[in-house]
Enzyme design. Structure first.
Site, PDB file in Angstrom:
ATOM      1  N   CYS A  86      -6.552  -6.022  -6.963  1.00 16.69           N
ATOM      2  CA  CYS A  86      -6.072  -5.307  -5.843  1.00 16.69           C
ATOM      3  C   CYS A  86      -5.621  -6.547  -4.826  1.00 16.69           C
ATOM      4  O   CYS A  86      -4.945  -5.788  -3.673  1.00 16.69           O
ATOM      5  CB  CYS A  86      -7.616  -4.409  -4.995  1.00 16.69           C
ATOM      6  SG  CYS A  86      -8.862  -5.720  -5.114  1.00 16.69           S
ATOM      7  N   HIS A  87      -5.829  -7.608  -5.394  1.00 15.93           N
ATOM      8  CA  HIS A  87      -5.222  -8.495  -4.068  1.00 15.93           C
ATOM      9  C   HIS A  87      -3.582  -8.968  -4.095  1.00 15.93           C
ATOM     10  O   HIS A  87      -3.141  -9.810  -3.378  1.00 15.93           O
ATOM     11  CB  HIS A  87      -5.533  -9.766  -4.707  1.00 15.93           C
ATOM     12  CG  HIS A  87      -5.781 -10.332  -6.303  1.00 15.93           C
ATOM     13  ND1 HIS A  87      -6.510 -10.428  -7.120  1.00 15.93           N
ATOM     14  CD2 HIS A  87      -4.461 -11.540  -6.372  1.00 15.93           C
ATOM     15  CE1 HIS A  87      -5.324 -10.686  -7.915  1.00 15.93           C
ATOM     16  NE2 HIS A  87      -4.340 -11.095  -7.638  1.00 15.93           N
ATOM     17  N   TYR A 115       0.525  -1.554  -0.115  1.00 16.36           N
ATOM     18  CA  TYR A 115      -0.008   0.814  -0.361  1.00 16.36           C
ATOM     19  C   TYR A 115       0.662   1.208   0.018  1.00 16.36           C
ATOM     20  O   TYR A 115       0.490   2.261  -1.030  1.00 16.36           O
ATOM     21  CB  TYR A 115      -1.029   0.143   1.073  1.00 16.36           C
ATOM     22  CG  TYR A 115      -1.526  -0.956   1.413  1.00 16.36           C
ATOM     23  CD1 TYR A 115      -2.970  -0.887   0.330  1.00 16.36           C
ATOM     24  CD2 TYR A 115      -1.595  -2.293   1.514  1.00 16.36           C
ATOM     25  CE1 TYR A 115      -3.961  -2.007   0.203  1.00 16.36           C
ATOM     26  CE2 TYR A 115      -2.722  -3.394   1.724  1.00 16.36           C
ATOM     27  CZ  TYR A 115      -3.578  -3.612   1.372  1.00 16.36           C
ATOM     28  OH  TYR A 115      -4.465  -4.192   1.670  1.00 16.36           O
TER      29      TYR A 115
END
Length: 163
Positions: free
Chosen positions: A132-133, A101
């Site tokens: 997004c995983h 992130y």
């Protein structure tokens, strides 16, 4: 508007997709059980049609069988500029790789926005297409995933094993 719905059973669970009937544009895909809530919110007057035959469906089936690493299909996204930028950077993460992130926040030029990046990824309604995983915490923890942490772990293992 006519919208096709397909549920693809696979080793990760049931994956639901919605796509526009006339244009074959992907609108939504997720492991989530809240799929009809999403449809009713964004397309309340739609006519839902069950479908199991379409190139979109084929691409997801190929991904689940480790035969596809990149999706090539039209899709429609709705979100803020910040969300779209986060999703763009997430889309650039290669199959079998991860970023944190924090790394995404830094790529955006907003090094203090790691939590906001996570929030934006949580609103991604095109799971796997916008991967997004593949975004994890910098401490090594996998972080959250709208399809559930267990599925995220399995997706990461699937891609790592087949990359």
């Amino acid at each position: 508007m006519n919208i096709y719905k397909s549920e693809i059973k696979n080793k990760f669970g049931e994956f639901t997709i919605f796509f526009e009937a006339k244009t074959d544009v992907l609108l939504y895909c997720s492991f989530s059980e809240n799929t009809l809530r999403w449809l009713n919110r964004f397309y309340p007057d739609s006519n839902l049609i069950e479908s199991n035959q379409n190139p979109i469906i084929t691409q997801f089936q190929e991904y689940f069988h480790a035969e596809r690493k990149h999706f090539q299909l039209p899709y429609r996204l709705s979100g803020s500029d910040f969300q779209r930028n986060v999703w763009k950077f997430a889309s650039e993460i290669e199959y079998g790789k991860t970023k944190t992130y924090q790394e995404i926040a830094e790529m955006l030029g907003k090094p203090l926005a790691a939590r906001a990046v996570g929030n934006a990824l949580g609103k991604n309604h095109l799971l796997l297409v916008i991967p997004c995983h593949r975004v994890v915490r910098k401490d090594g923890n996998i972080g959250g995933f709208s399809g559930g942490k267990k599925i995220k772990e399995r997706l990461l293992y699937h891609e790592n094993k087949n990359s």
